[in-house]
Design a protein around this motif. Structure first.
Motif, PDB file in Angstrom:
ATOM      1  N   MET A  66       0.871  -1.187   0.000  1.00  0.00           N
ATOM      2  CA  MET A  66       0.000   0.000   0.000  1.00  0.00           C
ATOM      3  C   MET A  66       0.900   1.226   0.000  1.00  0.00           C
ATOM      4  O   MET A  66       1.562   1.521   0.995  1.00  0.00           O
ATOM      5  CB  MET A  66      -0.880   0.051   1.270  1.00  0.00           C
ATOM      6  CG  MET A  66      -2.044  -0.880   1.274  1.00  0.00           C
ATOM      7  SD  MET A  66      -3.161  -0.643  -0.097  1.00  0.00           S
ATOM      8  CE  MET A  66      -3.569  -2.365  -0.373  1.00  0.00           C
ATOM      9  N   GLU A  67       0.948   1.911  -1.100  1.00  0.00           N
ATOM     10  CA  GLU A  67       1.825   3.076  -1.239  1.00  0.00           C
ATOM     11  C   GLU A  67       1.296   3.981  -2.345  1.00  0.00           C
ATOM     12  O   GLU A  67       0.616   3.525  -3.263  1.00  0.00           O
ATOM     13  CB  GLU A  67       3.250   2.634  -1.616  1.00  0.00           C
ATOM     14  CG  GLU A  67       3.252   1.871  -2.941  1.00  0.00           C
ATOM     15  CD  GLU A  67       4.603   1.659  -3.585  1.00  0.00           C
ATOM     16  OE1 GLU A  67       5.541   2.407  -3.286  1.00  0.00           O
ATOM     17  OE2 GLU A  67       4.704   0.748  -4.416  1.00  0.00           O
ATOM     18  N   LYS A  68       1.669   5.251  -2.262  1.00  0.00           N
ATOM     19  CA  LYS A  68       1.326   6.185  -3.321  1.00  0.00           C
ATOM     20  C   LYS A  68       1.899   5.718  -4.662  1.00  0.00           C
ATOM     21  O   LYS A  68       3.032   5.221  -4.714  1.00  0.00           O
ATOM     22  CB  LYS A  68       1.907   7.556  -2.977  1.00  0.00           C
ATOM     23  CG  LYS A  68       1.666   8.588  -4.058  1.00  0.00           C
ATOM     24  CD  LYS A  68       2.328   9.913  -3.702  1.00  0.00           C
ATOM     25  CE  LYS A  68       2.140  10.903  -4.847  1.00  0.00           C
ATOM     26  NZ  LYS A  68       2.837  12.178  -4.574  1.00  0.00           N
ATOM     27  N   HIS A  69       1.101   5.883  -5.709  1.00  0.00           N
ATOM     28  CA  HIS A  69       1.572   5.607  -7.073  1.00  0.00           C
ATOM     29  C   HIS A  69       1.330   6.839  -7.928  1.00  0.00           C
ATOM     30  O   HIS A  69       0.345   6.901  -8.680  1.00  0.00           O
ATOM     31  CB  HIS A  69       0.841   4.398  -7.664  1.00  0.00           C
ATOM     32  CG  HIS A  69       1.522   3.105  -7.364  1.00  0.00           C
ATOM     33  ND1 HIS A  69       1.392   2.452  -6.179  1.00  0.00           N
ATOM     34  CD2 HIS A  69       2.378   2.335  -8.108  1.00  0.00           C
ATOM     35  CE1 HIS A  69       2.126   1.347  -6.191  1.00  0.00           C
ATOM     36  NE2 HIS A  69       2.739   1.257  -7.345  1.00  0.00           N
ATOM     37  N   GLY A  70       2.220   7.835  -7.780  1.00  0.00           N
ATOM     38  CA  GLY A  70       2.054   9.072  -8.523  1.00  0.00           C
ATOM     39  C   GLY A  70       0.715   9.716  -8.187  1.00  0.00           C
ATOM     40  O   GLY A  70       0.053   9.328  -7.213  1.00  0.00           O
ATOM     41  N   GLY A  76      -3.220   0.696  -3.860  1.00  0.00           N
ATOM     42  CA  GLY A  76      -2.994  -0.756  -3.924  1.00  0.00           C
ATOM     43  C   GLY A  76      -2.573  -1.234  -5.294  1.00  0.00           C
ATOM     44  O   GLY A  76      -2.721  -2.419  -5.617  1.00  0.00           O
ATOM     45  N   ASN A  77      -2.031  -0.346  -6.107  1.00  0.00           N
ATOM     46  CA  ASN A  77      -1.715  -0.675  -7.503  1.00  0.00           C
ATOM     47  C   ASN A  77      -0.908  -1.972  -7.660  1.00  0.00           C
ATOM     48  O   ASN A  77      -1.256  -2.827  -8.480  1.00  0.00           O
ATOM     49  CB  ASN A  77      -0.927   0.483  -8.129  1.00  0.00           C
ATOM     50  CG  ASN A  77      -0.852   0.357  -9.635  1.00  0.00           C
ATOM     51  OD1 ASN A  77      -1.850   0.553 -10.323  1.00  0.00           O
ATOM     52  ND2 ASN A  77       0.313   0.009 -10.149  1.00  0.00           N
ATOM     53  N   ASP A  78       0.151  -2.113  -6.848  1.00  0.00           N
ATOM     54  CA  ASP A  78       1.009  -3.300  -7.008  1.00  0.00           C
ATOM     55  C   ASP A  78       0.274  -4.572  -6.609  1.00  0.00           C
ATOM     56  O   ASP A  78       0.476  -5.634  -7.215  1.00  0.00           O
ATOM     57  CB  ASP A  78       2.284  -3.164  -6.157  1.00  0.00           C
ATOM     58  CG  ASP A  78       3.204  -2.088  -6.703  1.00  0.00           C
ATOM     59  OD1 ASP A  78       2.908  -1.543  -7.782  1.00  0.00           O
ATOM     60  OD2 ASP A  78       4.206  -1.782  -6.037  1.00  0.00           O
ATOM     61  N   LEU A  79      -0.566  -4.466  -5.586  1.00  0.00           N
ATOM     62  CA  LEU A  79      -1.354  -5.626  -5.160  1.00  0.00           C
ATOM     63  C   LEU A  79      -2.355  -6.008  -6.250  1.00  0.00           C
ATOM     64  O   LEU A  79      -2.502  -7.179  -6.600  1.00  0.00           O
ATOM     65  CB  LEU A  79      -2.082  -5.311  -3.849  1.00  0.00           C
ATOM     66  CG  LEU A  79      -2.950  -6.443  -3.301  1.00  0.00           C
ATOM     67  CD1 LEU A  79      -2.085  -7.619  -2.857  1.00  0.00           C
ATOM     68  CD2 LEU A  79      -3.813  -5.966  -2.143  1.00  0.00           C
ATOM     69  N   MET A 194      10.327   4.048 -13.511  1.00  0.00           N
ATOM     70  CA  MET A 194      10.494   3.088 -12.408  1.00  0.00           C
ATOM     71  C   MET A 194       9.297   2.952 -11.487  1.00  0.00           C
ATOM     72  O   MET A 194       9.158   1.948 -10.790  1.00  0.00           O
ATOM     73  CB  MET A 194      11.720   3.500 -11.570  1.00  0.00           C
ATOM     74  CG  MET A 194      13.025   3.405 -12.345  1.00  0.00           C
ATOM     75  SD  MET A 194      14.338   4.349 -11.566  1.00  0.00           S
ATOM     76  CE  MET A 194      14.725   3.322 -10.184  1.00  0.00           C
ATOM     77  N   HIS A 195       8.434   3.958 -11.431  1.00  0.00           N
ATOM     78  CA  HIS A 195       7.338   3.860 -10.457  1.00  0.00           C
ATOM     79  C   HIS A 195       6.183   4.757 -10.882  1.00  0.00           C
ATOM     80  O   HIS A 195       6.307   5.973 -10.874  1.00  0.00           O
ATOM     81  CB  HIS A 195       7.842   4.281  -9.063  1.00  0.00           C
ATOM     82  CG  HIS A 195       6.803   4.132  -7.993  1.00  0.00           C
ATOM     83  ND1 HIS A 195       6.316   2.911  -7.573  1.00  0.00           N
ATOM     84  CD2 HIS A 195       6.137   5.054  -7.277  1.00  0.00           C
ATOM     85  CE1 HIS A 195       5.412   3.107  -6.645  1.00  0.00           C
ATOM     86  NE2 HIS A 195       5.274   4.397  -6.442  1.00  0.00           N
ATOM     87  N   ALA A 196       5.070   4.117 -11.280  1.00  0.00           N
ATOM     88  CA  ALA A 196       3.875   4.817 -11.769  1.00  0.00           C
ATOM     89  C   ALA A 196       4.159   5.543 -13.094  1.00  0.00           C
ATOM     90  O   ALA A 196       3.417   6.440 -13.480  1.00  0.00           O
ATOM     91  CB  ALA A 196       3.317   5.795 -10.730  1.00  0.00           C
ATOM     92  N   SER A 199       5.463   2.392 -18.125  1.00  0.00           N
ATOM     93  CA  SER A 199       5.331   0.941 -18.123  1.00  0.00           C
ATOM     94  C   SER A 199       4.296   0.465 -17.101  1.00  0.00           C
ATOM     95  O   SER A 199       3.352  -0.274 -17.426  1.00  0.00           O
ATOM     96  CB  SER A 199       6.713   0.336 -17.833  1.00  0.00           C
ATOM     97  OG  SER A 199       6.603  -1.020 -17.562  1.00  0.00           O
ATOM     98  N   GLU A 200       4.457   0.894 -15.865  1.00  0.00           N
ATOM     99  CA  GLU A 200       3.542   0.419 -14.818  1.00  0.00           C
ATOM    100  C   GLU A 200       2.119   0.918 -15.051  1.00  0.00           C
ATOM    101  O   GLU A 200       1.149   0.177 -14.850  1.00  0.00           O
ATOM    102  CB  GLU A 200       4.046   0.884 -13.444  1.00  0.00           C
ATOM    103  CG  GLU A 200       3.211   0.292 -12.323  1.00  0.00           C
ATOM    104  CD  GLU A 200       3.768   0.556 -10.944  1.00  0.00           C
ATOM    105  OE1 GLU A 200       4.543   1.519 -10.765  1.00  0.00           O
ATOM    106  OE2 GLU A 200       3.411  -0.206 -10.030  1.00  0.00           O
ATOM    107  N   THR A 201       1.982   2.158 -15.498  1.00  0.00           N
ATOM    108  CA  THR A 201       0.641   2.699 -15.759  1.00  0.00           C
ATOM    109  C   THR A 201      -0.027   1.925 -16.894  1.00  0.00           C
ATOM    110  O   THR A 201      -1.232   1.640 -16.849  1.00  0.00           O
ATOM    111  CB  THR A 201       0.726   4.203 -16.090  1.00  0.00           C
ATOM    112  OG1 THR A 201       1.402   4.869 -15.017  1.00  0.00           O
ATOM    113  CG2 THR A 201      -0.647   4.820 -16.276  1.00  0.00           C
TER     114      THR A 201
HETATM  115 ZN   LIG Z   1       4.039  -0.089  -8.261  1.00  0.00          ZN
END
Ligand SMILES: [Zn+2]
Length: 303
Positions: A66-70, A76-79, A194-196, A199-201
């Protein structure tokens, strides 16, 4: 606890469970009603026995955070993404998937709203007790499917320290693998995506498009501030905050479903291959047992 609170909590649980059933992956067929579920929490006790047998003792523990994603993706994006991938992979190559687990390493985002950062002691103890409980229930081959970059040191450390005392099961760690040769052209700089970022979005646009707010992606900067000047190979924990204090790295605004579709398929396929390899692996447990025996009497170990 009042009855009405209990009732609303149970309604919340039902809706949470319902919403986690993944939409079928691109190119796969929708699961039918009478198939044995891959989800631990959906099985009856009797079905669970069949499921573990069918999985040949191979179970997945998808781990998010549970962390900010931009400014544009959910906490919960990664979950959500790692469960989407794991559930789809397990439907292709049967394995039992443990319920939602997001108790990983995220100290570096404690300055942001919504971060849930457990102590390192609890992270390791909870993970150990979880895999112990999985194994007690017949999951003798456990694949931890990582969905969060902040777990990249924790999980191999956890797996390595399974050698400190004997276990009757094997822990494997499958890292995030969304990229592959032949993928669509990226529009942003790869080294800071690397984060949000793009690629991840893009991946999130496939797993949970309803939670991606692409129009907000430019509200904050995901630029690399590069505030630490240390030689390569010299590590310190504040490195991430020094580079990305908004807890956002890259450009989410240029994400596309085309890239997401490719990355989702690549990641799912990687987990399918891991499940097959683990089912076929008879050596790891045998060697672990040999190792535990020899480590009791190191002076008797012959070269
Ligand atoms: Zn992530």
């Amino acid at each position: 606890m009042s009855r009405s609170l209990l009732l609303s909590l149970s309604v919340l649980c039902v809706s949470t469970l319902r919403s986690q059933t993944p939409p079928p992956a691109p190119g796969s067929s929708a699961p039918s009603q009478n198939k044995l579920s891959v989800q631990w929490e959906e099985l009856t006790a009797a079905e669970f026995k069949d499921a573990v047998t069918r999985a040949q003792g191979t179970c997945l523990l998808p781990i998010g955070i549970m962390e900010k994603h931009g400014p544009h993706l959910p906490l919960g994006n990664d979950l959500l993404n790692v469960r989407y991938v794991s559930l789809n992979a397990a439907q292709q190559e049967y394995a039992v998937v443990f319920p939602e687990y997001y108790f990983g390493q995220i100290a570096e985002a404690k300055q942001q709203p919504g971060t849930v950062a457990y102590s390192r002691r609890l992270q390791l103890e909870l993970l150990q007790e979880t895999t112990d409980e999985m194994a007690r229930n017949g999951c003798k081959k456990i694949i931890i499917v990582n969905g969060h970059g902040g777990n990249n040191s924790l999980l191999p450390y956890f797996a390595q320290t399974q050698l400190d005392t004997p276990h009757d099961y094997v822990v494997y760690v499958q890292s995030i693998a969304r990229s592959a040769p032949g993928e669509p052209q990226h529009k942003s700089e790869r080294s800071t995506d690397m984060h949000a970022g793009e690629s991840e979005t893009s991946m999130s646009m496939i797993a949970r498009p309803d939670l991606v707010h692409l129009d907000r992606a430019k509200q904050e900067s995901g630029a690399d501030l590069g505030r630490l000047k240390l030689p390569e190979g010299l590590y310190t924990g504040i490195w991430w905050y020094a580079r990305f204090p908004n807890h956002y790295a890259g450009e989410g605004a240029v994400a596309s479903r085309e890239l997401g579709d490719f990355e989702a398929k690549t990641w799912i396929n990687g987990v399918v291959q891991a499940i097959r390899a683990v089912k076929a692996d008879q050596e790891s447990l045998r060697l672990q047992n040999e190792f535990y025996e020899r480590s009791k009497r190191p002076l008797e170990t012959r070269p």
